[in-house]
Design an enzyme around this catalytic site. Structure first.
Site, PDB file in Angstrom:
ATOM      1  N   ASN A 131      31.610   6.750 -51.368  1.00 49.60           N
ATOM      2  CA  ASN A 131      31.863   6.830 -52.808  1.00 49.60           C
ATOM      3  C   ASN A 131      31.905   8.306 -53.215  1.00 49.60           C
ATOM      4  O   ASN A 131      30.878   8.975 -53.231  1.00 49.60           O
ATOM      5  CB  ASN A 131      30.750   6.083 -53.553  1.00 49.60           C
ATOM      6  CG  ASN A 131      30.946   6.093 -55.068  1.00 49.60           C
ATOM      7  OD1 ASN A 131      31.803   6.797 -55.584  1.00 49.60           O
ATOM      8  ND2 ASN A 131      30.133   5.314 -55.755  1.00 49.60           N
ATOM      9  N   HIS A 183      38.125   1.887 -57.743  1.00 45.45           N
ATOM     10  CA  HIS A 183      37.051   2.832 -57.432  1.00 45.45           C
ATOM     11  C   HIS A 183      36.332   2.329 -56.183  1.00 45.45           C
ATOM     12  O   HIS A 183      36.091   1.135 -56.029  1.00 45.45           O
ATOM     13  CB  HIS A 183      36.094   2.924 -58.619  1.00 45.45           C
ATOM     14  CG  HIS A 183      34.843   3.679 -58.297  1.00 45.45           C
ATOM     15  ND1 HIS A 183      34.877   4.961 -57.780  1.00 45.45           N
ATOM     16  CD2 HIS A 183      33.532   3.342 -58.393  1.00 45.45           C
ATOM     17  CE1 HIS A 183      33.635   5.370 -57.576  1.00 45.45           C
ATOM     18  NE2 HIS A 183      32.807   4.408 -57.940  1.00 45.45           N
ATOM     19  N   CYS A 234      31.908   7.547 -62.401  1.00 48.35           N
ATOM     20  CA  CYS A 234      32.894   7.004 -61.458  1.00 48.35           C
ATOM     21  C   CYS A 234      34.187   6.578 -62.139  1.00 48.35           C
ATOM     22  O   CYS A 234      35.193   6.361 -61.465  1.00 48.35           O
ATOM     23  CB  CYS A 234      32.293   5.834 -60.687  1.00 48.35           C
ATOM     24  SG  CYS A 234      30.940   6.371 -59.649  1.00 48.35           S
TER      25      CYS A 234
HETATM   26  O1  UT7 Z   1      29.904   4.183 -58.202  1.00 42.52           O
HETATM   27  C1  UT7 Z   1      29.120   3.659 -59.239  1.00 42.52           C
HETATM   28  C2  UT7 Z   1      28.930   2.258 -59.038  1.00 42.52           C
HETATM   29  N1  UT7 Z   1      28.115   2.033 -57.863  1.00 42.52           N
HETATM   30  C3  UT7 Z   1      27.986   0.834 -57.433  1.00 42.52           C
HETATM   31  O2  UT7 Z   1      28.587  -0.028 -58.032  1.00 42.52           O
HETATM   32  C4  UT7 Z   1      27.062   0.522 -56.302  1.00 42.52           C
HETATM   33  C5  UT7 Z   1      26.280  -0.682 -56.685  1.00 42.52           C
HETATM   34  N2  UT7 Z   1      25.242  -1.174 -55.757  1.00 42.52           N
HETATM   35  C6  UT7 Z   1      25.487  -1.499 -54.486  1.00 42.52           C
HETATM   36  O3  UT7 Z   1      26.533  -1.250 -53.951  1.00 42.52           O
HETATM   37  C7  UT7 Z   1      24.404  -2.270 -53.749  1.00 42.52           C
HETATM   38  O4  UT7 Z   1      23.471  -2.732 -54.688  1.00 42.52           O
HETATM   39  C8  UT7 Z   1      23.682  -1.440 -52.651  1.00 42.52           C
HETATM   40  C9  UT7 Z   1      24.633  -1.148 -51.518  1.00 42.52           C
HETATM   41  C10 UT7 Z   1      23.153  -0.156 -53.232  1.00 42.52           C
HETATM   42  C11 UT7 Z   1      22.521  -2.245 -52.095  1.00 42.52           C
HETATM   43  O5  UT7 Z   1      22.985  -3.461 -51.547  1.00 42.52           O
HETATM   44  P1  UT7 Z   1      22.166  -4.817 -51.787  1.00 42.52           P
HETATM   45  O6  UT7 Z   1      22.847  -5.881 -51.016  1.00 42.52           O
HETATM   46  O7  UT7 Z   1      22.038  -4.970 -53.277  1.00 42.52           O
HETATM   47  O8  UT7 Z   1      20.809  -4.499 -51.093  1.00 42.52           O
HETATM   48  P2  UT7 Z   1      19.363  -4.538 -51.743  1.00 42.52           P
HETATM   49  O9  UT7 Z   1      19.156  -3.353 -52.614  1.00 42.52           O
HETATM   50  O10 UT7 Z   1      19.108  -5.896 -52.320  1.00 42.52           O
HETATM   51  O11 UT7 Z   1      18.454  -4.390 -50.464  1.00 42.52           O
HETATM   52  C12 UT7 Z   1      18.383  -5.427 -49.493  1.00 42.52           C
HETATM   53  C13 UT7 Z   1      17.383  -5.001 -48.450  1.00 42.52           C
HETATM   54  C14 UT7 Z   1      16.048  -4.496 -49.023  1.00 42.52           C
HETATM   55  O12 UT7 Z   1      15.017  -4.893 -48.128  1.00 42.52           O
HETATM   56  P3  UT7 Z   1      14.106  -6.175 -48.464  1.00 42.52           P
HETATM   57  O13 UT7 Z   1      13.435  -5.850 -49.765  1.00 42.52           O
HETATM   58  O14 UT7 Z   1      15.043  -7.341 -48.561  1.00 42.52           O
HETATM   59  O15 UT7 Z   1      13.165  -6.228 -47.301  1.00 42.52           O
HETATM   60  C15 UT7 Z   1      16.180  -2.998 -48.985  1.00 42.52           C
HETATM   61  O16 UT7 Z   1      14.932  -2.358 -48.876  1.00 42.52           O
HETATM   62  O17 UT7 Z   1      17.921  -3.905 -47.723  1.00 42.52           O
HETATM   63  C16 UT7 Z   1      16.985  -2.811 -47.732  1.00 42.52           C
HETATM   64  N3  UT7 Z   1      17.753  -1.567 -47.727  1.00 42.52           N
HETATM   65  C17 UT7 Z   1      18.174  -0.984 -46.598  1.00 42.52           C
HETATM   66  N4  UT7 Z   1      18.022  -1.315 -45.306  1.00 42.52           N
HETATM   67  C18 UT7 Z   1      18.598  -0.514 -44.387  1.00 42.52           C
HETATM   68  C19 UT7 Z   1      18.183  -0.841 -48.785  1.00 42.52           C
HETATM   69  N5  UT7 Z   1      18.885   0.222 -48.359  1.00 42.52           N
HETATM   70  C20 UT7 Z   1      18.887   0.158 -47.008  1.00 42.52           C
HETATM   71  C21 UT7 Z   1      19.454   0.949 -45.990  1.00 42.52           C
HETATM   72  N6  UT7 Z   1      19.287   0.578 -44.710  1.00 42.52           N
HETATM   73  N7  UT7 Z   1      20.195   2.054 -46.262  1.00 42.52           N
END
Ligand code: UT7
Length: 334
Positions: free
Chosen positions: A286, A256, A116
């Site tokens: 992204n 980014h 990225c």
């Molecule tokens: O380009 C390179 C750099 N990339 C980045 O910097 C991206 C970095 N990461 C992120 O942007 C975030 O970590 C994500 C968007 C990928 C995830 O967001 P988060 O707030 O960290 O969510 P999480 O992974 O902690 O998940 C929270 C909850 C989980 O459920 P439980 O365990 O709390 O019951 C996940 O299973 O959300 C759930 N979840 C979803 N729910 C609905 C994860 N993905 C989804 C989804 N739809 N698509």
């Protein structure tokens, strides 16, 4: 005569026609528009459809758009550099294919792989050819067909990415406009936080790698998120301090586009209000190496000669950096 800098003198873009919405994604995996919007800020993303078309297809169209807009003869381009993590093939390079398809037959071309942050690494490299006086016209392209490495059964990654390409033209400038400074970093110990396991020399494609689904993006989203917030903010603030820039001196942060929350956190640390942040993540998702040049394309009309821009990125590798650009032309004329 003053120091020669590499001015950005034009921007071109290509976005595939097909638009994948959050509603369509919610029919593919267990997700919904509310979760995707609140956690990422993404509403739609473009997807390149069709057999046998890769990143060069989009990159060449972005370069042709750039050449049309600027009226530059493709034969006068000396170098084409493509930043990508989704090359058409291992070799020849995607830059090579783009140069050919866009008619830049006199240029030498190559790829830069920095995920990225790829566009910033490629822009910095391209600027050096101009500053050294060895090249007069350099095109830097960011092109990624992320849909080719996204697992559309994995809800933790598939809503985030889209396909796009955009390109900038660099030309020599003696009045202090263009790429002023770059701070770039790499840390290979972050390799397992965001990567694609197979298809390279460590795990060449095999029945096993396909069955194990090792040809798609794998990551620890949380770890990447935390690292992105701190590294992108730190390096952007460092760039501002190095050039005595306050928030009000910066016309635009060009970040980014990985997650709206990462962009907001970076802008806050820099003392920049949201209206001075280039944002297209809502429409494009992204697009990896294409996020920063597509932002420049979208906001070109608002840019004025002399505007201070801070370009900032964080990505797999890890890689990260910030580039200070003094904009070289009034965008309304574009
Ligand atoms: O380009 C390179 C750099 N990339 C980045 O910097 C991206 C970095 N990461 C992120 O942007 C975030 O970590 C994500 C968007 C990928 C995830 O967001 P988060 O707030 O960290 O969510 P999480 O992974 O902690 O998940 C929270 C909850 C989980 O459920 P439980 O365990 O709390 O019951 C996940 O299973 O959300 C759930 N979840 C979803 N729910 C609905 C994860 N993905 C989804 C989804 N739809 N698509």
């Amino acid at each position: 005569m003053g120091k020669i800098t590499a001015a950005i003198t034009g921007v071109g873009q290509y976005l595939p026609e097909y638009i994948l919405t959050n509603d369509e994604l919610s029919q593919m995996v267990d997700t919904n528009d509310e979760w995707i919007m609140s956690h990422t800020g993404i509403k739609t993303r473009h997807i390149l459809k069709g057999e046998g078309v890769g990143s060069s297809y989009m990159g060449a169209r972005a370069v042709i758009n750039l050449l049309d807009k600027t009226g530059i003869d493709p034969m006068s381009v000396d170098v084409v550099i493509c930043a990508t993590v989704t090359p058409d093939m291992f070799f020849p390079s995607t830059g090579n294919l783009i140069a050919d398809q866009a008619g830049c037959k006199n240029a030498f071309a190559f790829d830069v792989s920095a995920a990225c942050s790829g566009f910033l690494f490629a822009l910095t490299t391209g600027a050096k050819f101009i500053e050294a006086g060895t090249s007069k016209r350099v095109i830097v392209v960011g092109a990624d067909k992320m849909s080719s490495i996204v697992d559309y059964t994995d809800r933790s990654t598939c809503p985030l990415f889209g396909d796009a390409a955009a390109a900038v033209l660099l030309e020599a400038n003696a009045d202090g406009y263009g790429v002023i400074d770059s701070i770039l970093h790499s840390d290979g110990s972050g390799e397992m936080q965001l990567y694609m396991k197979a298809g390279g020399s460590r795990y060449p494609a095999s029945v096993e790698t396909v069955q194990n689904n090792w040809h798609t993006i794998m990551w620890d989203g949380h770890a990447v998120f935390k690292a992105a917030v701190s590294k992108m903010s730190d390096v952007s603030v460092e760039m501002m301090e190095r050039h005595n820039l306050k928030g009000e001196d910066v016309r635009f942060l060009v970040p980014h586009q990985a997650n709206l929350r990462i962009i907001d956190a970076t802008a806050r640390r820099m003392g920049i209000t949201q209206d001075k942040c280039m944002i297209n993540i809502d429409r494009n998702g992204n697009t990896t190496a294409a996020t920063i040049p597509t932002c420049l394309f979208d906001y070109e009309k608002e840019l004025r000669k002399g505007d201070n821009l801070i370009l900032a990125a964080f990505g797999g590798g890890y890689t990260w950096g910030a580039t200070y650009v003094k904009w070289a032309y009034d965008g309304e004329k574009a």
